[in-house]
Design an enzyme around this catalytic site. Structure first.
Site, short mmCIF file in Angstrom:
data_model
loop_
_atom_site.label_atom_id
_atom_site.label_comp_id
_atom_site.label_asym_id
_atom_site.label_seq_id
_atom_site.Cartn_x
_atom_site.Cartn_y
_atom_site.Cartn_z
N THR A 32 8.79 -10.48 -11.43
CA THR A 32 8.43 -11.18 -10.20
C THR A 32 6.94 -11.44 -10.16
O THR A 32 6.14 -10.76 -10.80
CB THR A 32 8.82 -10.39 -8.93
OG1 THR A 32 7.88 -9.32 -8.73
CG2 THR A 32 10.22 -9.85 -9.03
N ASN A 78 6.66 -1.84 -9.79
CA ASN A 78 5.36 -1.84 -10.47
C ASN A 78 4.26 -2.54 -9.66
O ASN A 78 3.09 -2.18 -9.77
CB ASN A 78 5.49 -2.52 -11.83
CG ASN A 78 4.14 -2.83 -12.45
OD1 ASN A 78 3.45 -1.96 -12.94
ND2 ASN A 78 3.74 -4.10 -12.41
N TYR A 143 -6.27 4.43 -1.83
CA TYR A 143 -5.39 4.18 -2.98
C TYR A 143 -4.64 5.46 -3.35
O TYR A 143 -3.42 5.46 -3.55
CB TYR A 143 -6.21 3.68 -4.17
CG TYR A 143 -5.37 3.39 -5.39
CD1 TYR A 143 -4.57 2.26 -5.46
CD2 TYR A 143 -5.41 4.25 -6.50
CE1 TYR A 143 -3.80 2.00 -6.58
CE2 TYR A 143 -4.64 3.99 -7.62
CZ TYR A 143 -3.84 2.86 -7.66
OH TYR A 143 -3.07 2.61 -8.77
N LYS A 147 -0.35 6.08 -3.25
CA LYS A 147 0.42 6.51 -4.41
C LYS A 147 1.01 7.90 -4.22
O LYS A 147 2.12 8.20 -4.68
CB LYS A 147 -0.46 6.46 -5.67
CG LYS A 147 -0.88 5.05 -6.06
CD LYS A 147 0.31 4.16 -6.35
CE LYS A 147 -0.09 2.81 -6.92
NZ LYS A 147 1.09 1.97 -7.27
#
Length: 268
Positions: A32, A78, A143, A147
């Protein structure tokens, strides 16, 4: 056996390397991109339009694959975005965007794909997180938080979906030689900021680490091994020895000692 593989963020970087490798290994790969038309001549696999901050585009992509193939064997979350800056000076809108892309988007896609996997009594969901998600890194705290949230949620989700024959896995990469630095949101280094010197130096160091990172093909081979494994692990760390070792150190060192070690590394 060839699998139907759905991977987000496949037009560049680690995602493109993984998608190309798996396609070359005989799998049916759907990648994508927010702008697939810009990349259709540079990839060997099918590329669908998708924006992980827009649920309607995720739903449409899943419908397209099911219509074409009848199933999705492997989902690889991803797509992601980097974000750097002093937390105090990072705009709230940018913080929300980072969570929308790195956390809420993958969660929506998992929810959309799960019923199809459950109907087949099998499936594999691989969430690409980050070694940064195992620790609060200076000037990369948002960040790290996005995660870390995905890592912990995956642990819980895996236990909930195991009964359906679905395995959920985290893969945490370190620094790889990709163009991720150019796509990050960088809070500006403000002339009158009390963080000016420290943030500026840390930003330069982070970009240098990415430029000298490892070959994304390493990630692709790990992903292939997870797809082929009958009983994959919950967590995989992929990167330089010192980056992976830093996670082990965090488990055993006193908090203040580990903090001093990080601060020395970033020259703070």
């Amino acid at each position: 056996m060839a699998k139907v593989i759905f991977i987000t963020g496949a037009s560049s970087g680690i995602g493109k390397a993984i998608a190309s490798y798996l396609h070359d290994r005989g799998h049916t790969v759907y990648g994508t991109s927010r702008t697939p038309g810009h990349h259709k001549d540079t990839v060997s696999f099918s590329l669908l339009p998708l924006d992980v901050t827009q649920p309607a585009t995720m739903d449409a992509a899943v419908r397209e694959i099911i219509q074409q193939e009848g199933r999705i064997d492997v989902l690889i979350n991803n797509a992601g975005v980097g974000i750097t800056g002093p937390i105090e000076e990072t705009p709230s809108d940018e913080i929300r965007k980072a969570f929308e892309t790195n956390y809420y988007g993958p969660l929506h896609l998992i929810k959309t794909v799960l019923p199809h996997m459950r109907a087949n009594s099998e499936g594999r969901i691989i969430n690409i997180t980050s070694i940064a998600g195992y620790m609060g890194l200076p000037y990369r705290g948002i960040y790290s938080a996005t995660k870390a949230a995905l890592e912990i949620t995956t642990e819980a989700y895996r236990m909930e979906t195991e009964q359906f024959g679905i395995k959920m896995v985290n893969v945490a990469p370190g620094d790889f030689a990709t163009n991720i630095a150019s796509g990050r949101y960088h809070a500006p280094v403000l002339e009158d900021s009390p963080y000016k010197t420290a943030y500026g130096n840390t930003l330069a160091m982070m970009n240098q680490h990415v430029d000298s990172g490892e070959d994304p093909l390493k990630m692709a081979r790990i992903i292939e091994s997870i797809i082929e494994s009958q009983n994959p692990n919950v967590h995989y760390k992929v990167g330089a020895f010192l980056q992976k070792f830093s996670i082990a150190l965090k488990r055993v060192l006193p908090d203040k000692l580990y903090q001093r070690m990080l601060m020395r590394h970033y020259k703070l």
